[in-house]
Write a protein that holds these residues in place. Structure first.
Motif, PDB file in Angstrom:
ATOM      1  N   ASP A 162     -37.094  56.096  -8.338  1.00  0.00           N
ATOM      2  CA  ASP A 162     -37.622  54.733  -8.377  1.00  0.00           C
ATOM      3  C   ASP A 162     -38.484  54.547  -9.626  1.00  0.00           C
ATOM      4  OD1 ASP A 162     -36.405  54.114  -6.004  1.00  0.00           O
ATOM      5  OD2 ASP A 162     -38.175  54.575  -4.782  1.00  0.00           O
ATOM      6  N   GLY A 163     -38.353  53.370 -10.228  1.00  0.00           N
ATOM      7  CA  GLY A 163     -39.198  53.036 -11.373  1.00  0.00           C
ATOM      8  C   GLY A 163     -38.712  53.565 -12.702  1.00  0.00           C
ATOM      9  N   GLY A 197     -33.261  62.240  -5.200  1.00  0.00           N
ATOM     10  CA  GLY A 197     -34.377  61.495  -5.764  1.00  0.00           C
ATOM     11  C   GLY A 197     -35.739  62.071  -5.388  1.00  0.00           C
ATOM     12  N   GLN A 256     -38.427  63.584  -8.012  1.00  0.00           N
ATOM     13  CA  GLN A 256     -39.769  62.984  -8.094  1.00  0.00           C
ATOM     14  C   GLN A 256     -40.854  64.058  -7.955  1.00  0.00           C
ATOM     15  OE1 GLN A 256     -40.224  59.510  -8.732  1.00  0.00           O
ATOM     16  NE2 GLN A 256     -42.133  60.466  -9.326  1.00  0.00           N
TER      17      GLN A 256
END
Length: 175
Positions: A51-52, A105, A109
């Motif tokens: 994400d991001g 993911g 992360q």
């Protein structure tokens, strides 16, 4: 003639021992270089891994200044060893993108939180298809991509502190 045949087992043993010794002491030549060095990147379009942070396409690697393309995995111990060098390259202004191989993911992360995040973009390559199309055979591997989107240099294995000047020179040569 019978006297000569007596020596045959000893000659056969010596020949086998010579072959075995040659195999044990010859230099390691198991590294496979990409046939794409000097050629354009293959076309690819990878979705975002975390994400991001955007995913990665071939178009992202063309135009502008040369950049690094790092192939890594959160499960890869040598990738942890090279993380400080990638952060050092980022601090020197090097643009670095990545392809995460067979990963998730949340794991990526955690890897970025624990070891630093030098990447502008990270593409998700769950089946290693893009990795294989690059001619990459393992992780970590790093490619210097010139402004025209050609692979200018390939670094196989973790980037060590002594490799940083070599990578910087390859980036300068790729301008």
């Amino acid at each position: 003639m019978k006297r000569l045949l007596i020596w045959l087992p000893l000659v056969a043993f010596a020949a086998l021992a010579a072959v075995a010794l040659y195999g044990l002491f010859r230099p390691d030549n198991s590294t496979i270089r990409s046939a794409l060095v000097g050629k354009p990147l293959p076309d690819f379009n990878l979705p975002a891994m975390v994400d991001g942070k955007p995913g990665l396409t071939r178009a992202d690697m063309t135009g502008g200044a040369p950049r690094l393309l790092n192939v890594f995995g959160s499960w890869c111990i040598p990738c942890i060893a090279e993380a400080p060098q990638l952060m050092q390259l980022k601090q020197q202004g090097v643009a670095i993108d990545a392809i995460a191989i067979r990963d998730t993911g949340p794991a990526v992360q955690r890897f970025l939180s624990d070891h630093g995040d030098p990447y502008a973009r990270i593409g998700d390559d769950p089946q290693s298809r893009v990795q294989l199309s690059l001619g990459s055979s393992g992780v970590p591997e790093t490619f210097v991509i010139d402004a025209q989107g050609r692979i200018a240099h390939q670094h196989i294995g973790p980037i060590n502190a002594s490799d940083v000047p070599v990578i910087l020179k390859a980036l300068e040569d790729a301008r």
